[in-house]
Design an enzyme around this catalytic site. Structure first.
Site, mmCIF file in Angstrom:
data_model
loop_
_atom_site.group_PDB
_atom_site.id
_atom_site.type_symbol
_atom_site.label_atom_id
_atom_site.label_comp_id
_atom_site.label_asym_id
_atom_site.label_seq_id
_atom_site.Cartn_x
_atom_site.Cartn_y
_atom_site.Cartn_z
ATOM 1 C CE1 TYR A 1 -2.970 -3.094 0.466
ATOM 2 C CE2 TYR A 1 -3.311 -2.475 2.759
ATOM 3 C CZ TYR A 1 -3.564 -3.327 1.700
ATOM 4 O OH TYR A 1 -4.388 -4.405 1.879
ATOM 5 C CG HIS B 1 -0.394 -8.525 0.558
ATOM 6 N ND1 HIS B 1 -0.135 -7.174 0.463
ATOM 7 C CD2 HIS B 1 -1.737 -8.650 0.363
ATOM 8 C CE1 HIS B 1 -1.270 -6.520 0.216
ATOM 9 N NE2 HIS B 1 -2.253 -7.393 0.139
#
Length: 266
Positions: A42, A100
């Site tokens: 992010y 992730h």
């Protein structure tokens, strides 16, 4: 905070960046959220770290999670980049460190022992996985010495993933739900609007209330402005059994996040 206690709800930060991210996380924490979710991918860990410093909430009261980028999942890269994440976040440890995506450099026999090592070093209090299928989660449960406490996956009324949620629950793995309001597409579902009208609420709040009442599921809605509090206030909505069954009937298996390399597409 108990190591296996993932506060409900979480605050998702995907798509938030710079000062807007910091402001949103500060607002969330001061609203009552005690679980903040970020990721190397992010590119906002520094902004989240600034929010933790600014908010009038003690660090030990916040359950902080981040995720290792798929390109950083080789053994040594996991360790190196986990330490870099801590530096960006301005903390000594995160409460949860995720794989992730099981793509890119992911190799279970190399990657997962690195997560054990990060936990052994005290840099992560817990480890978890994200976007794992039942088969990949079974494999991780066998390899990891640190029991994974969460599998973060896309989950919303149109994609309910009952089998995965049930398997995880049976193995004491929480399902953390991203895209819990289907990128606001729940606003277009007539059944949710009708239930919302009965509760003087919004379809988004009804979708979140359904998540909040689902055993073993912790949604992490993102939001800004007034939506941050509206999402949190959905905790106060009590759905009837008929309403829950009506929402259960909305499942269509529709994914909004579906990259070609995802495990379920192999």
């Amino acid at each position: 905070m108990p190591s296996n206690d993932i506060p409900q709800p979480g605050f998702g930060t995907s798509g938030h960046d710079r000062d807007a991210c910091t402001e949103a996380v500060v607002t969330a924490l001061e609203t009552g959220y005690r679980h903040v979710d970020t990721a190397q991918m992010y590119d906002n860990e520094e902004a989240v770290g600034r929010a933790l410093e600014r908010a009038d909430v003690d660090r030990e009261d916040v359950f902080l999670a981040t995720k290792v980028h798929p390109s950083n999942l080789a053994h040594d890269d996991v360790i190196e980049t986990a330490e870099e994440s801590l530096e960006r976040l301005g903390v000594d440890a995160v409460d949860l460190l995720y794989v992730h995506w099981p793509t890119g450099a992911y190799d279970p026999e190399e990657t997962l022992p690195a997560f054990d090592e990060v936990r052994d070093r005290g840099w992560a209090r817990n480890v978890g996985v994200s976007n794992f299928t039942i088969e990949l989660l079974e494999e991780a449960l066998e390899i990891l010495e640190s029991p994974p406490i969460a599998n973060q996956v896309e989950l919303h009324p149109r994609l309910q993933q009952d089998d995965l949620v049930s398997f995880s629950r049976e193995h004491d793995v929480q399902t953390v739900a991203y895209c819990p309001i289907a990128k606001a597409e729940v606003n277009e579902i007539d059944d949710l609007q009708e239930i919302a009208d009965a509760h003087d609420a919004t379809p988004v709040q009804i979708a979140l209330a359904w998540h909040y009442e689902r055993d073993g599921v912790v949604p992490i809605p993102k939001g800004s402005g007034e939506h941050i509090r509206e999402n949190y206030d959905a905790l106060e909505i009590d759905l009837s059994e008929d309403e829950r069954e009506r929402i259960d009937g909305l499942d269509r298996g529709e994914r909004l996040v579906d990259p070609d390399e995802a495990a379920w597409n192999r």
